[in-house]
Design an enzyme around this catalytic site. Structure first.
Site, PDB file in Angstrom:
ATOM      1  N   GLY A 177       3.344  -3.783  -7.189  1.00  0.00           N
ATOM      2  CA  GLY A 177       3.830  -4.218  -5.885  1.00  0.00           C
ATOM      3  C   GLY A 177       4.699  -3.155  -5.233  1.00  0.00           C
ATOM      4  O   GLY A 177       4.496  -1.945  -5.426  1.00  0.00           O
ATOM      5  N   SER A 178       5.723  -3.602  -4.530  1.00  0.00           N
ATOM      6  CA  SER A 178       6.502  -2.679  -3.694  1.00  0.00           C
ATOM      7  C   SER A 178       7.290  -1.641  -4.467  1.00  0.00           C
ATOM      8  O   SER A 178       7.721  -0.636  -3.878  1.00  0.00           O
ATOM      9  CB  SER A 178       7.445  -3.473  -2.782  1.00  0.00           C
ATOM     10  OG  SER A 178       6.697  -4.226  -1.835  1.00  0.00           O
ATOM     11  N   THR A 179       7.518  -1.847  -5.772  1.00  0.00           N
ATOM     12  CA  THR A 179       8.193  -0.791  -6.529  1.00  0.00           C
ATOM     13  C   THR A 179       7.329   0.469  -6.576  1.00  0.00           C
ATOM     14  O   THR A 179       7.839   1.568  -6.809  1.00  0.00           O
ATOM     15  CB  THR A 179       8.504  -1.246  -7.965  1.00  0.00           C
ATOM     16  OG1 THR A 179       7.290  -1.628  -8.618  1.00  0.00           O
ATOM     17  CG2 THR A 179       9.480  -2.411  -7.960  1.00  0.00           C
ATOM     18  N   GLY A 180       6.023   0.317  -6.336  1.00  0.00           N
ATOM     19  CA  GLY A 180       5.130   1.473  -6.324  1.00  0.00           C
ATOM     20  C   GLY A 180       5.183   2.274  -5.033  1.00  0.00           C
ATOM     21  O   GLY A 180       4.622   3.373  -4.961  1.00  0.00           O
TER      22      GLY A 180
END
Length: 597
Positions: free
Chosen positions: A314-317
């Site tokens: 998700g957004s951590t990527g």
């Protein structure tokens, strides 16, 4: 009339004839014996001597005791203790008698059972049944302590025989159980063998090499003092020294257990890594196995899911997309983007943000701080598909970290040539790829370490019996992005905790950088019906020492990483910083603007 006397030849029955035949037979027999003697002593002497020697030689194997597993400070996490199995020679026991003052006070297996049952904690009737018969060896008790065996031995009962063995014990219970692993097999099998975790992967190092003793025995089974004797010394196993800090691991497991209750999450995974060395200080899976009783834990929960379970980050990527844009020179932290709630690409793929905030004027830093999907896709459009793939791969996606645990997954990163029209954009914000909790942490370790990726490790090395230490061989550090790009990203990520979605990760006295994430996850049927809420952060942001990855699976109180995972990060990082005696941060930094007019 005169008579004529004739000589008559002696018959076989005549004594003279018998003497001649006997003499000839004896002579022939002596010739045979003489020939045989010549053959034995002359022609085949060496060969026959070797055969005789081989019949007299006995070889006994000398086992080694399984070595310990300890944490970075020498705290024992797994060790072997001496135990005894007790056997009975039923034939000898039948002759057992005990006298006092010339009177027989006990005899045979029934009385022996009466004496030993209370010591061994067994029922007298059952023990007596095992002690009667014609067997020369039968087990009557297993895994008793040396103290118990001493009591048994003091009774001096004929036919009761010890069998030295060992038992693997784990003094800290489930603390780091999924890292330490456990052994399988019973003491009457061919030894206990590693079945999971460090116990499995470092089986050979822990066991060492058995030795042997070969000696010549006489007819009575005793050793011939002047006979052949050869000894091959056993090589003791080596203690495996982990990078885990037992105290940090214990506290993180406690924090995770409490977080499961407050958030209603089904499970959680947390990693704590030293930014500067790549050493794992804590690797936590909720409901960790107790190696003393692995059967009490479901089979699919006994391994380290932090390195075996994959999910979309998700957004951590998104930090990888930002790193690529900065490194390739297609954007700066203050580059301006217009990010609407909904955005359609040139190939008619439509993407949305998590919340409808209208059209936002965001800098590159602002796109990351607000975690805008539409803004991230626009940033990624400036990069070729091959470049997107290259950066995902360079940060470690698609390849196992080789941390030092079995069954580690490399995640899923398909070749860019296989991406469909939507995946080539989805990978920009952490979808269309799958990673482990540790791989997620590795991305941020690289950013925090000046752009240099280190191989993470759960094992410091081997402490040998002679006192020497061999550190684990690790891959050479790999530069992924420049130090300049790293510094820019750290400020952008610090802004996430100051003005963005990661505010609940702030720690008093320390500057914190990090990123929230929310993504879909597969259920037991492989359907994407579950939610992963995450936060990955570094502290202190001005001089990073630790990176902490928090993954919460199917939380009930909220689906947002900033709400359920960031507070866990705060508690974990606060304890770790204090345990490591990391000094507080200096002055606050001047952060990048997140919007433009």
């Amino acid at each position: 009339m005169a008579t004529t006397q004739r000589s008559v030849a002696p018959t076989v029955g005549h004594p003279v004839k018998r003497q001649r035949i006997l003499a000839m037979a004896l002579l022939a027999l002596m010739v045979v014996f003489a020939g045989r003697l010549v053959l034995v002593q002359g022609v085949n002497a060496a060969e026959l001597s070797q055969v005789a020697l081989a019949q007299r030689l006995v070889t006994s194997e000398v086992d080694t005791q399984r070595a310990d597993i300890v944490d970075r400070n020498g705290v024992v996490l797994a060790t072997s203790v001496k135990r005894y199995n007790v056997g009975v020679n039923q034939k000898l026991l039948a002759e057992f008698t005990r006298t006092e003052n010339g009177q027989i006070v006990a005899e045979g297996p029934l009385d022996a059972a009466k004496i030993l049952a209370p010591i061994l904690g067994l029922k007298e009737s059952e023990l007596a049944a095992d002690m009667m018969g014609d067997s020369t060896f039968k087990y009557i008790a297993k895994d008793i302590t040396p103290e118990t065996w001493a009591l048994v031995s003091d009774e001096n009962i004929y036919g009761i025989e010890p069998e030295p063995t060992s038992e693997r014990v784990y003094p800290n219970g489930d603390i780091a159980g999924n890292v330490v692993g456990f052994v399988a097999g019973s003491s009457d099998s061919v030894g206990e063998k590693g079945a999971a975790g460090t116990e499995l992967l470092y089986e050979d190092e822990l066991l060492g090499k058995p030795g042997s003793i070969t000696y010549e025995k006489g007819g009575g089974g005793t050793i011939i003092p002047t006979g052949e004797f050869e000894e091959t010394p056993a090589v003791p196993g080596s203690t495996v020294v982990l990078t885990i800090d037992r105290d940090i691991q214990w506290q993180v497991q406690k924090i995770v257990a409490e977080a499961l209750e407050t958030t209603g999450s089904e499970r959680a995974m947390v990693t704590v890594e030293d930014v500067q060395t790549g050493e794992i200080l804590a690797l936590v899976d909720s409901d960790s196995v107790d190696p003393n009783d692995p059967g009490a834990t479901d089979a699919n929960a006994r391994a380290a899911r932090t390195v075996s379970t994959v999910f979309e980050p998700g957004s951590t990527g998104k930090v990888i997309t930002m790193a690529a844009a900065l490194e390739e020179g297609v954007a700066t932290p203050t580059s301006e983007f217009t990010a609407p709630y909904q955005y359609t690409t040139s190939n008619n793929q439509t993407f949305k943000d998590s919340h409808d905030l209208g059209t936002q004027k965001l800098t590159l830093a602002g796109v990351l701080v607000q975690s805008s999907n539409t803004g991230t896709v626009q940033v990624g459009e400036k990069l070729s598909e091959e470049t997107r793939y290259d950066y995902l791969s360079a940060f470690g996606f698609g390849t196992p970290t080789n941390v030092g645990l079995p069954d580690e997954s490399g995640g899923i990163l398909h070749p860019w040539q296989d991406w469909d029209g939507r995946t080539k954009y989805a990978v920009l914000y952490g979808q269309g790829v799958s990673v482990t909790a540790l791989q997620t942490a590795q991305v941020y370790q690289t950013v925090a370490n000046g752009g240099v990726r280190l191989q993470p490790t759960i094992v410091k090395g081997l402490q040998h019996a002679d006192g020497s230490f061999t550190p684990r061989e690790l891959d050479e550090p790999t530069r992924v992005i420049s130090e300049k790009t790293s510094d820019e990203l750290m400020l952008m990520l610090e802004d996430v905790t100051e003005e963005g979605t990661g505010g609940l990760a702030q720690i008093e006295g320390y500057r914190v950088a990090g990123k929230t994430g929310t993504a879909q996850a597969a259920d037991d049927n492989g359907q994407l019906t579950k939610i992963i809420a995450s936060f990955v952060g570094m502290a202190p942001a001005d001089d990073p020492r630790i990176v902490v990855s928090v993954i919460m699976y199917e939380p009930k109180t909220s689906i947002w990483g900033g709400t359920v995972a960031a507070p866990v990060f705060k508690d974990v990082a606060t304890f770790a910083l204090q345990a490591l005696r990391v000094p507080p941060s200096g002055e606050s930094a001047e952060l990048y603007p997140t919007t433009w007019e």
